[in-house]
Enzyme design. Structure first.
Site, PDB file in Angstrom:
ATOM      1  N   LYS A  26      -7.555   2.403 -10.120  1.00  0.00           N
ATOM      2  CA  LYS A  26      -7.894   1.447  -9.055  1.00  0.00           C
ATOM      3  C   LYS A  26      -9.322   1.608  -8.517  1.00  0.00           C
ATOM      4  O   LYS A  26      -9.924   0.626  -8.111  1.00  0.00           O
ATOM      5  CB  LYS A  26      -6.898   1.570  -7.903  1.00  0.00           C
ATOM      6  CG  LYS A  26      -5.577   0.833  -8.162  1.00  0.00           C
ATOM      7  CD  LYS A  26      -4.624   1.052  -6.995  1.00  0.00           C
ATOM      8  CE  LYS A  26      -3.689  -0.112  -6.821  1.00  0.00           C
ATOM      9  NZ  LYS A  26      -2.788   0.044  -5.691  1.00  0.00           N
ATOM     10  N   ASP A  68      -2.944  -5.773  -2.251  1.00  0.00           N
ATOM     11  CA  ASP A  68      -1.856  -5.008  -1.612  1.00  0.00           C
ATOM     12  C   ASP A  68      -1.707  -5.350  -0.121  1.00  0.00           C
ATOM     13  O   ASP A  68      -0.592  -5.506   0.382  1.00  0.00           O
ATOM     14  CB  ASP A  68      -2.112  -3.494  -1.736  1.00  0.00           C
ATOM     15  CG  ASP A  68      -1.888  -2.983  -3.159  1.00  0.00           C
ATOM     16  OD1 ASP A  68      -1.174  -3.653  -3.924  1.00  0.00           O
ATOM     17  OD2 ASP A  68      -2.422  -1.920  -3.496  1.00  0.00           O
TER      18      ASP A  68
HETATM   19  P1  NAD Z   1      -1.777   7.872  -1.807  1.00  0.00           P
HETATM   20  O1  NAD Z   1      -1.622   9.085  -2.645  1.00  0.00           O
HETATM   21  O2  NAD Z   1      -3.080   7.158  -1.778  1.00  0.00           O
HETATM   22  O3  NAD Z   1      -1.427   8.256  -0.259  1.00  0.00           O
HETATM   23  C1  NAD Z   1      -0.307   9.033   0.059  1.00  0.00           C
HETATM   24  C2  NAD Z   1      -0.135   9.108   1.570  1.00  0.00           C
HETATM   25  O4  NAD Z   1       1.116   9.770   1.814  1.00  0.00           O
HETATM   26  C3  NAD Z   1      -1.213   9.924   2.286  1.00  0.00           C
HETATM   27  O5  NAD Z   1      -1.436   9.323   3.559  1.00  0.00           O
HETATM   28  C4  NAD Z   1      -0.554  11.307   2.444  1.00  0.00           C
HETATM   29  O6  NAD Z   1      -1.076  12.040   3.560  1.00  0.00           O
HETATM   30  C5  NAD Z   1       0.887  10.875   2.698  1.00  0.00           C
HETATM   31  N1  NAD Z   1       1.870  11.910   2.357  1.00  0.00           N
HETATM   32  C6  NAD Z   1       2.094  12.479   1.156  1.00  0.00           C
HETATM   33  N2  NAD Z   1       3.113  13.363   1.235  1.00  0.00           N
HETATM   34  C7  NAD Z   1       3.541  13.326   2.530  1.00  0.00           C
HETATM   35  C8  NAD Z   1       4.575  13.993   3.241  1.00  0.00           C
HETATM   36  N3  NAD Z   1       5.379  14.884   2.640  1.00  0.00           N
HETATM   37  N4  NAD Z   1       4.750  13.711   4.555  1.00  0.00           N
HETATM   38  C9  NAD Z   1       3.958  12.797   5.195  1.00  0.00           C
HETATM   39  N5  NAD Z   1       2.958  12.145   4.562  1.00  0.00           N
HETATM   40  C10 NAD Z   1       2.752  12.390   3.252  1.00  0.00           C
HETATM   41  O7  NAD Z   1      -0.596   6.925  -2.226  1.00  0.00           O
HETATM   42  P2  NAD Z   1      -0.512   5.325  -2.090  1.00  0.00           P
HETATM   43  O8  NAD Z   1      -1.106   4.700  -3.292  1.00  0.00           O
HETATM   44  O9  NAD Z   1      -1.006   4.916  -0.750  1.00  0.00           O
HETATM   45  O10 NAD Z   1       1.079   5.143  -2.208  1.00  0.00           O
HETATM   46  C11 NAD Z   1       1.930   5.507  -1.145  1.00  0.00           C
HETATM   47  C12 NAD Z   1       3.280   4.825  -1.379  1.00  0.00           C
HETATM   48  O11 NAD Z   1       3.082   3.413  -1.347  1.00  0.00           O
HETATM   49  C13 NAD Z   1       3.903   5.136  -2.744  1.00  0.00           C
HETATM   50  O12 NAD Z   1       5.297   5.240  -2.551  1.00  0.00           O
HETATM   51  C14 NAD Z   1       3.590   3.874  -3.554  1.00  0.00           C
HETATM   52  O13 NAD Z   1       4.554   3.657  -4.572  1.00  0.00           O
HETATM   53  C15 NAD Z   1       3.686   2.819  -2.489  1.00  0.00           C
HETATM   54  N6  NAD Z   1       2.944   1.579  -2.771  1.00  0.00           N
HETATM   55  C16 NAD Z   1       3.631   0.432  -2.661  1.00  0.00           C
HETATM   56  C17 NAD Z   1       2.984  -0.770  -2.864  1.00  0.00           C
HETATM   57  C18 NAD Z   1       3.772  -2.056  -2.735  1.00  0.00           C
HETATM   58  O14 NAD Z   1       3.278  -3.100  -3.151  1.00  0.00           O
HETATM   59  N7  NAD Z   1       4.972  -2.006  -2.160  1.00  0.00           N
HETATM   60  C19 NAD Z   1       1.614  -0.808  -3.184  1.00  0.00           C
HETATM   61  C20 NAD Z   1       0.920   0.416  -3.278  1.00  0.00           C
HETATM   62  C21 NAD Z   1       1.599   1.622  -3.077  1.00  0.00           C
END
Ligand code: NAD
Length: 287
Positions: free
Chosen positions: A71, A107
């Site tokens: 990305k 997103d």
């Molecule tokens: P990322 O790795 O960029 O960010 C992860 C976030 O989660 C960070 O803020 C981190 O501090 C937090 N985190 C991680 N472990 C944690 C814990 N144990 N307790 C509290 N906070 C914690 O990931 P991302 O790309 O932002 O993805 C996050 C989620 O969003 C994933 O489940 C992904 O599948 C989902 N997502 C969904 C969509 C959608 O269209 N529905 C789009 C993008 C991402």
């Protein structure tokens, strides 16, 4: 599907992609509208992002979705970025307009379109946003640009913290009317106070998906009140522990599958100018 010499190609780049729902989603839409297009998933590691973008140019691929870990890595190879993609330095959709490649991020739009489908607007709202990674940044900038009044972000003091702080400063500059602050997710008093004052509680951390599927960032269920709209980005499982508990407390809930569908709908609109039949696709994906 009839593939011929005139069929236009679209696709997904990133890795892993073998479980992606995108080919089913877009090919269903192409068939429904009778478009002479086909969509495939291409397994591309981060270090081959540049070659993948070059292939889009060489093969005249009309558009591509981009997933992790590409990305950010595709950005140097594109011709243009939308202001939202520029601000958060992430792209999930590339549109090839006669050889000019523009990077978009849908997103955040997916999030607010999903809210709208549930009768909720981000404009004028106070939002508590849990998390500061990719999904959270996209939500924050989109909600701020759509006129959210305040976004109170809570993140762990983990490896993300400094990047989250820098990212939120950029978002504040892009949408100065919206008050955006960052707090420690472990400060439960501040979190409760912010939720008490907010209209929308949005989980954009990984909590709720494997290996955290039996966890929720909200451990005191008395924090849920029926006027609070509770949303999750996690789409597997579709109903996370947090959403299940919020729903039981009488809150309106919006799931991450809805966000995923609506971000795809926005990408389909960019590729084709047409509306994706979101409810039909939701049924298809549930199957
Ligand atoms: P990322 O790795 O960029 O960010 C992860 C976030 O989660 C960070 O803020 C981190 O501090 C937090 N985190 C991680 N472990 C944690 C814990 N144990 N307790 C509290 N906070 C914690 O990931 P991302 O790309 O932002 O993805 C996050 C989620 O969003 C994933 O489940 C992904 O599948 C989902 N997502 C969904 C969509 C959608 O269209 N529905 C789009 C993008 C991402």
């Amino acid at each position: 599907m009839h593939i011929s010499g005139t069929t236009t190609m679209l696709g997904l780049i990133g890795t892993p992609v073998e479980h992606s729902k995108s080919p089913a989603m877009y090919n269903y839409c192409f068939a429904k509208y009778g478009l002479d297009c086909a969509y495939l998933a291409f397994d591309v590691p981060k270090e081959k992002s540049g070659e993948a973008v070059q292939a889009i140019r060489t093969l005249n691929i009309k558009g591509a979705n981009v997933t992790m870990p590409c990305k950010n890595a595709v950005i140097p190879y594109l011709d243009k970025l939308t202001p939202v993609a520029e601000a958060i330095q992430a792209v999930n959709t590339i549109v090839n307009d006669n050889g000019v490649l523009t990077g978009h991020i849908t997103d955040g739009c997916g999030y607010t379109l999903n809210l709208r489908a549930h009768g909720v607007e981000a404009a004028g709202k106070k939002i508590v946003l849990l998390g500061g990674g990719g999904a959270a940044s996209a939500i924050a900038i989109q909600a701020a640009l759509e006129g959210a009044k305040e976004i109170t972000v809570f993140n762990l003091k983990d490896s993300f913290w400094d990047r989250v702080q820098a990212g939120l400063e950029k978002i504040s500059k892009a949408a100065p009317e919206c008050k955006i602050t960052l707090h420690n997710l472990e400060n439960r008093e501040e979190l409760k106070a912010a939720i008490d004052e907010s209209d929308i509680l949005s989980n954009a951390t990984r909590v709720g998906m494997a290996p955290y599927e039996e966890q929720s960032n909200i451990t005191d269920l008395s924090w849920f009140r029926p006027e609070l709209v509770v949303t999750d980005v996690v789409y597997s499982p579709t109903e996370t522990k947090m959403l299940r508990e919020a729903k039981a407390a009488g809150c309106k809930t919006c799931d991450g599958l809805g966000m995923l569908l609506w971000q795809g709908a926005e990408a389909f609109r960019l590729y084709s100018g047409l509306e994706m039949p979101v409810e039909e696709i939701r049924e298809l994906l549930y199957k």
